[in-house]
Design a protein around this motif. Structure first.
Motif, PDB file in Angstrom:
ATOM      1  N   THR A 101      89.857  44.935  57.719  1.00  0.00           N
ATOM      2  CA  THR A 101      88.471  43.266  58.100  1.00  0.00           C
ATOM      3  C   THR A 101      87.484  43.523  56.436  1.00  0.00           C
ATOM      4  OG1 THR A 101      88.691  44.889  59.910  1.00  0.00           O
ATOM      5  CG2 THR A 101      86.579  43.611  59.539  1.00  0.00           C
TER       6      THR A 101
ATOM      7  N   GLU B 267      85.252  39.600  54.112  1.00  0.00           N
ATOM      8  CA  GLU B 267      85.909  39.019  53.473  1.00  0.00           C
ATOM      9  C   GLU B 267      86.727  38.712  52.171  1.00  0.00           C
ATOM     10  OE1 GLU B 267      83.109  35.725  53.924  1.00  0.00           O
ATOM     11  OE2 GLU B 267      83.047  36.319  56.182  1.00  0.00           O
TER      12      GLU B 267
ATOM     13  N   ASP C 142      91.615  41.605  60.618  1.00  0.00           N
ATOM     14  CA  ASP C 142      91.482  40.071  60.696  1.00  0.00           C
ATOM     15  C   ASP C 142      90.880  40.255  59.196  1.00  0.00           C
ATOM     16  OD1 ASP C 142      90.194  38.027  60.862  1.00  0.00           O
ATOM     17  OD2 ASP C 142      88.326  38.988  62.622  1.00  0.00           O
TER      18      ASP C 142
ATOM     19  N   LEU D  28      89.327  37.461  55.862  1.00  0.00           N
ATOM     20  CA  LEU D  28      89.362  35.833  55.546  1.00  0.00           C
ATOM     21  C   LEU D  28      89.816  35.841  54.266  1.00  0.00           C
ATOM     22  CD1 LEU D  28      88.782  33.343  56.499  1.00  0.00           C
ATOM     23  CD2 LEU D  28      85.837  33.936  56.095  1.00  0.00           C
TER      24      LEU D  28
ATOM     25  N   ARG E 281      88.526  33.282  50.784  1.00  0.00           N
ATOM     26  CA  ARG E 281      87.965  32.117  50.423  1.00  0.00           C
ATOM     27  C   ARG E 281      88.516  31.612  49.335  1.00  0.00           C
ATOM     28  NH1 ARG E 281      83.989  34.328  48.240  1.00  0.00           N
ATOM     29  NH2 ARG E 281      83.781  36.765  49.486  1.00  0.00           N
TER      30      ARG E 281
ATOM     31  N   GLN F 294      90.111  27.940  54.087  1.00  0.00           N
ATOM     32  CA  GLN F 294      89.846  29.406  53.733  1.00  0.00           C
ATOM     33  C   GLN F 294      90.856  29.722  54.769  1.00  0.00           C
ATOM     34  OE1 GLN F 294      86.267  29.567  56.274  1.00  0.00           O
ATOM     35  NE2 GLN F 294      85.054  30.227  55.340  1.00  0.00           N
TER      36      GLN F 294
ATOM     37  N   ARG G 137      92.935  32.834  57.213  1.00  0.00           N
ATOM     38  CA  ARG G 137      92.575  33.991  57.498  1.00  0.00           C
ATOM     39  C   ARG G 137      94.050  34.617  58.168  1.00  0.00           C
ATOM     40  NH1 ARG G 137      87.926  35.568  60.477  1.00  0.00           N
ATOM     41  NH2 ARG G 137      87.024  33.852  60.211  1.00  0.00           N
TER      42      ARG G 137
ATOM     43  N   ASN H  92      95.691  37.210  61.073  1.00  0.00           N
ATOM     44  CA  ASN H  92      95.343  38.358  62.113  1.00  0.00           C
ATOM     45  C   ASN H  92      96.184  38.853  62.063  1.00  0.00           C
ATOM     46  OD1 ASN H  92      92.721  35.686  63.037  1.00  0.00           O
ATOM     47  ND2 ASN H  92      92.077  37.674  62.481  1.00  0.00           N
TER      48      ASN H  92
END
Length: 433
Positions: free
Chosen positions: A13, A15, A252, A254, A256, A288, A290, A292
């Motif tokens: 998890t 960014e 999760d 992300l 960038r 971006q 993502r 999951n």
């Protein structure tokens, strides 16, 4: 740092950002040299191989006008090449083949390349058909050095992708300066992705590339000021996505500043992960991406990895911790000069407790791996990487989904591919010691 211990992950998890594409940057740097005008390259990130490439291109005449952490402004020399000083290639077959192609453009050339022991002894690099097409001669001398000189050849056999797509790639890059303006080839579509990347790069200088049955034909370059934005590295993306896939529990992540490269390889990669159960959402307008993962259902399937040679062992390692029967074909090209990658990763995941087997065709040639997944492997072992950065990454990925912590060796080799991979894993919650 030579070794680490990776502890089982219950999910990733956070960014992050990932490096830009190495093969795109390699092509952009070479194109900048062949462009007599200015080339601006943005979204640059470096590893050991691309730094050595930039140093080599400067010896051929490339000039750095401006440089910061992510941007380069360069001026090239077009056809007017010369070589000043010895070139260091280390263990890079890419860099060696690129320099050989550039040497073919220099009249009365004598280009000296310093190799390491592995590259110097690698017969697949010294391709006779490649040399004959370029009208060059390659001589190995003492001290693991190679001398390249001009040598006119009347024998022009087709180039193939058997050992590497780079023979065709670098022949194409210099072909607009040749009299014939074509490269004889025998090529199926199994590795078209990297050739397609080259064609798109050459188009930035106005060279049109047309492929027929036996040749790839090109037109002349038209020098002019250009800007090249390097997309994100899909191999690094695979490191992250496979880490998510291997780990136990929900994830999760992300990413960038992700820039889609729109390559054939990238499309194949996205399709694989989505088919096996990951959710990938890309927002082009804000850059971006993502990833999951919820709890995955057992999945049986057959997958061809022909278009994904640089990420195949990552995928195999990740799926060793999943339930279901996975059959991976198209693997005959990932055993290469650096190591027998498929064999090593297969042996390593078996050492961790996976039920996997090598599959051979009727002629006894290796092509596929079958994994009978029962869930997380046991782990709790020590895994060698044999000085190969992709094997090292695969070992780490397999360890994330195991039941016990696993020790990985040759971690320093990650600098050849994804230097910040371990730190990113830590940022995503992985325990590494």
């Amino acid at each position: 740092m030579r070794r680490i211990t990776v502890f089982p992950s219950l999910g990733l998890t956070g960014e992050i950002t990932i490096p830009s594409s190495k093969p795109h940057l390699q092509r952009a740097l070479l194109l900048a040299l062949l462009n007599k005008s200015k080339t601006k390259i943005v979204n640059v990130s470096w590893n050991a191989e691309t730094k050595n490439q930039l140093n080599a291109l400067q010896k051929f005449g490339l000039e750095i006008l401006y440089e910061d952490k992510t941007t380069l402004l360069l001026r090239g020399v077009g056809r007017d090449l010369s070589c000043h000083g010895e070139i260091y290639a280390g263990g890079s077959g890419m860099l060696f083949r690129m320099c050989a192609a550039l040497a073919s453009l220099i009249e009365n050339c004598k280009v000296t390349i310093q190799c390491n022991e592995s590259l110097f002894s690698r017969e697949s690099v010294f391709d006779e058909d490649f040399c004959n097409y370029l009208d060059i001669d390659i001589e190995r001398i003492a001290g693991e050095k190679v001398i390249i000189t001009k040598n006119k050849s009347n024998i022009k056999k087709p180039l193939t992708v058997t050992n590497s797509t780079q023979f065709i790639t670098f022949s194409l890059f210099v072909a607009p300066f040749s009299q014939q303006k074509q490269v004889p080839v025998i090529m199926d579509d199994s590795k078209i992705g990297y050739i397609d990347m080259t064609v798109k790069s050459m188009a930035l200088l106005g060279s049109t590339v047309i492929r027929d049955k036996n040749h790839i034909k090109v037109t002349e370059y038209n020098s002019g000021d250009i800007e090249i934005k390097i997309p994100s590295d899909f191999t690094s993306l695979s490191y992250i996505a496979s880490s998510v896939l291997s780990s136990n529990g929900k994830s999760d992540v992300l990413i960038r500043n992700y820039y889609f490269g729109d390559t054939i390889n990238e499309h194949y990669l996205f399709k694989f992960y989505e088919k096996i159960g990951l959710k990938i959402h890309y927002k082009l307008d804000i850059g971006q991406l993502r990833i999951n993962k919820s709890l995955l259902e057992p999945y049986d399937g057959e997958f061809s990895l022909k278009e994904l040679p640089s990420v195949a062992v990552n995928i195999i390692a990740a799926t060793s911790n999943l339930k279901g029967r996975k059959f991976f074909s198209g693997l005959n090209t990932i055993n290469n000069h650096k190591s027998q990658r498929a064999f090593i990763v297969n042996e390593n995941i078996r050492t961790m407790g996976a039920n996997s087997s090598l599959i051979f065709d009727k002629k006894g040639m290796f092509d596929s791996i079958c994994i009978e997944g029962k869930g997380p492997t046991k782990g709790g072992v020590e895994l060698k990487s044999y000085e190969d950065h992709r094997v090292c990454a695969a070992n780490i990925i397999a360890s994330l989904g195991a039941e016990k912590e696993t020790t990985i060796y040759d971690i320093h080799k990650l600098n050849d591919g994804f230097p910040g991979y371990i730190e990113i894993l830590k940022d995503l919650g992985v325990i590494v010691k």
